[in-house]
Write a protein that holds these residues in place. Sequence first.
Motif, PDB file in Angstrom:
ATOM      1  N   ASP A   1      -1.447   6.232   2.011  1.00 49.14           N
ATOM      2  CA  ASP A   1      -2.215   7.341   2.587  1.00 49.14           C
ATOM      3  C   ASP A   1      -1.420   8.638   2.535  1.00 49.14           C
ATOM      4  O   ASP A   1      -1.967   9.703   2.202  1.00 49.14           O
ATOM      5  N   GLN A   2      -0.122   8.557   2.853  1.00 48.25           N
ATOM      6  CA  GLN A   2       0.731   9.737   2.799  1.00 48.25           C
ATOM      7  C   GLN A   2       0.847  10.244   1.364  1.00 48.25           C
ATOM      8  O   GLN A   2       0.822  11.452   1.121  1.00 48.25           O
ATOM      9  N   LEU A   3       0.974   9.320   0.426  1.00 47.67           N
ATOM     10  CA  LEU A   3       1.080   9.699  -0.984  1.00 47.67           C
ATOM     11  C   LEU A   3      -0.206  10.382  -1.451  1.00 47.67           C
ATOM     12  O   LEU A   3      -0.164  11.418  -2.103  1.00 47.67           O
TER      13      LEU A   3
ATOM     14  N   LYS B   1       3.516  -5.889   6.159  1.00 47.19           N
ATOM     15  CA  LYS B   1       3.845  -5.221   4.896  1.00 47.19           C
ATOM     16  C   LYS B   1       2.627  -4.481   4.341  1.00 47.19           C
ATOM     17  O   LYS B   1       2.762  -3.400   3.773  1.00 47.19           O
ATOM     18  N   TYR B   2       1.442  -5.042   4.520  1.00 45.90           N
ATOM     19  CA  TYR B   2       0.233  -4.348   4.075  1.00 45.90           C
ATOM     20  C   TYR B   2       0.049  -3.056   4.859  1.00 45.90           C
ATOM     21  O   TYR B   2      -0.275  -2.011   4.286  1.00 45.90           O
ATOM     22  N   ASP B   3       0.253  -3.118   6.168  1.00 40.20           N
ATOM     23  CA  ASP B   3       0.109  -1.926   7.002  1.00 40.20           C
ATOM     24  C   ASP B   3       1.095  -0.841   6.582  1.00 40.20           C
ATOM     25  O   ASP B   3       0.742   0.340   6.515  1.00 40.20           O
ATOM     26  N   GLU B   4       2.344  -1.244   6.299  1.00 34.30           N
ATOM     27  CA  GLU B   4       3.352  -0.287   5.846  1.00 34.30           C
ATOM     28  C   GLU B   4       2.930   0.334   4.509  1.00 34.30           C
ATOM     29  O   GLU B   4       3.009   1.548   4.326  1.00 34.30           O
ATOM     30  N   TYR B   5       2.507  -0.510   3.581  1.00 29.51           N
ATOM     31  CA  TYR B   5       2.090  -0.029   2.266  1.00 29.51           C
ATOM     32  C   TYR B   5       0.883   0.906   2.395  1.00 29.51           C
ATOM     33  O   TYR B   5       0.828   1.957   1.767  1.00 29.51           O
ATOM     34  N   SER B   6      -0.059   0.545   3.226  1.00 32.48           N
ATOM     35  CA  SER B   6      -1.260   1.355   3.420  1.00 32.48           C
ATOM     36  C   SER B   6      -0.907   2.731   3.986  1.00 32.48           C
ATOM     37  O   SER B   6      -1.424   3.755   3.523  1.00 32.48           O
ATOM     38  N   LEU B   7      -0.010   2.770   4.958  1.00 29.94           N
ATOM     39  CA  LEU B   7       0.412   4.039   5.544  1.00 29.94           C
ATOM     40  C   LEU B   7       1.091   4.919   4.496  1.00 29.94           C
ATOM     41  O   LEU B   7       0.780   6.115   4.376  1.00 29.94           O
TER      42      LEU B   7
ATOM     43  N   SER C   1       6.449   4.159  -2.279  1.00 26.83           N
ATOM     44  CA  SER C   1       5.160   3.468  -2.322  1.00 26.83           C
ATOM     45  C   SER C   1       5.226   2.242  -3.225  1.00 26.83           C
ATOM     46  O   SER C   1       4.709   1.175  -2.880  1.00 26.83           O
ATOM     47  N   GLU C   2       5.876   2.393  -4.385  1.00 34.72           N
ATOM     48  CA  GLU C   2       6.007   1.265  -5.300  1.00 34.72           C
ATOM     49  C   GLU C   2       6.838   0.139  -4.675  1.00 34.72           C
ATOM     50  O   GLU C   2       6.520  -1.038  -4.824  1.00 34.72           O
ATOM     51  N   GLN C   3       7.890   0.517  -3.953  1.00 29.41           N
ATOM     52  CA  GLN C   3       8.721  -0.480  -3.278  1.00 29.41           C
ATOM     53  C   GLN C   3       7.908  -1.191  -2.190  1.00 29.41           C
ATOM     54  O   GLN C   3       7.963  -2.416  -2.058  1.00 29.41           O
ATOM     55  N   ALA C   4       7.146  -0.433  -1.425  1.00 26.14           N
ATOM     56  CA  ALA C   4       6.323  -1.021  -0.361  1.00 26.14           C
ATOM     57  C   ALA C   4       5.272  -1.954  -0.952  1.00 26.14           C
ATOM     58  O   ALA C   4       4.992  -3.024  -0.394  1.00 26.14           O
ATOM     59  N   ARG C   5       4.701  -1.567  -2.087  1.00 28.47           N
ATOM     60  CA  ARG C   5       3.716  -2.439  -2.738  1.00 28.47           C
ATOM     61  C   ARG C   5       4.371  -3.737  -3.190  1.00 28.47           C
ATOM     62  O   ARG C   5       3.808  -4.809  -3.058  1.00 28.47           O
ATOM     63  N   GLY C   6       5.587  -3.647  -3.717  1.00 34.30           N
ATOM     64  CA  GLY C   6       6.321  -4.846  -4.132  1.00 34.30           C
ATOM     65  C   GLY C   6       6.618  -5.762  -2.957  1.00 34.30           C
ATOM     66  O   GLY C   6       6.495  -6.988  -3.067  1.00 34.30           O
ATOM     67  N   GLU C   7       6.994  -5.173  -1.832  1.00 33.30           N
ATOM     68  CA  GLU C   7       7.263  -5.971  -0.629  1.00 33.30           C
ATOM     69  C   GLU C   7       5.983  -6.634  -0.129  1.00 33.30           C
ATOM     70  O   GLU C   7       5.996  -7.792   0.288  1.00 33.30           O
ATOM     71  N   TYR C   8       4.888  -5.895  -0.168  1.00 39.03           N
ATOM     72  CA  TYR C   8       3.606  -6.483   0.234  1.00 39.03           C
ATOM     73  C   TYR C   8       3.237  -7.631  -0.696  1.00 39.03           C
ATOM     74  O   TYR C   8       2.828  -8.702  -0.245  1.00 39.03           O
ATOM     75  N   GLN C   9       3.402  -7.432  -2.003  1.00 36.05           N
ATOM     76  CA  GLN C   9       3.057  -8.479  -2.970  1.00 36.05           C
ATOM     77  C   GLN C   9       3.919  -9.719  -2.752  1.00 36.05           C
ATOM     78  O   GLN C   9       3.430 -10.849  -2.820  1.00 36.05           O
ATOM     79  N   ALA C  10       5.201  -9.535  -2.468  1.00 34.77           N
ATOM     80  CA  ALA C  10       6.090 -10.668  -2.199  1.00 34.77           C
ATOM     81  C   ALA C  10       5.646 -11.411  -0.937  1.00 34.77           C
ATOM     82  O   ALA C  10       5.636 -12.653  -0.904  1.00 34.77           O
ATOM     83  N   ALA C  11       5.265 -10.658   0.084  1.00 37.53           N
ATOM     84  CA  ALA C  11       4.791 -11.284   1.327  1.00 37.53           C
ATOM     85  C   ALA C  11       3.483 -12.028   1.089  1.00 37.53           C
ATOM     86  O   ALA C  11       3.270 -13.125   1.631  1.00 37.53           O
TER      87      ALA C  11
END
Length: 112
Positions: A88-90, A79-85, A16-26
């Motif tokens: 939600d799982q977390l 990236k937002y969609d990935e992070y959101s998914l 989740s933290e990695q996905a958030r970082g990718e979203y923030q970079a995007a």
Amino acid sequence: MRTVDPQALAELVKISEQARGEYQAALNAYDAANALSNSGAALIADQIVAGKTPDPDWVSRYEKYRNSTDFARSIMIQKYDEYSLISDQLLEAMQKPSAGATAEGGETNNQR
């Protein structure tokens, strides 16, 4: 009742933290591309307001900036969609009891 393995939960937090970082970079890339696009549009508008024909070089650059902005927006949304998914799982996993957690009466979840 299903339980969550603490190690699996920790891994999900890491993902989740990695996905958030990718979203923030995007998001940052989109903001930068959008700023370039807006500055190009402003230069062209200034030329038009001044009664001049817009410089073809700036028009070409603006079109490239606009395309970059559109591309960056699509990546940002992905990236937002990935992070959101993942988030939600977390959240769902965090709402389940952990393996080995004790229930009322001192039983562990695995003993019930």
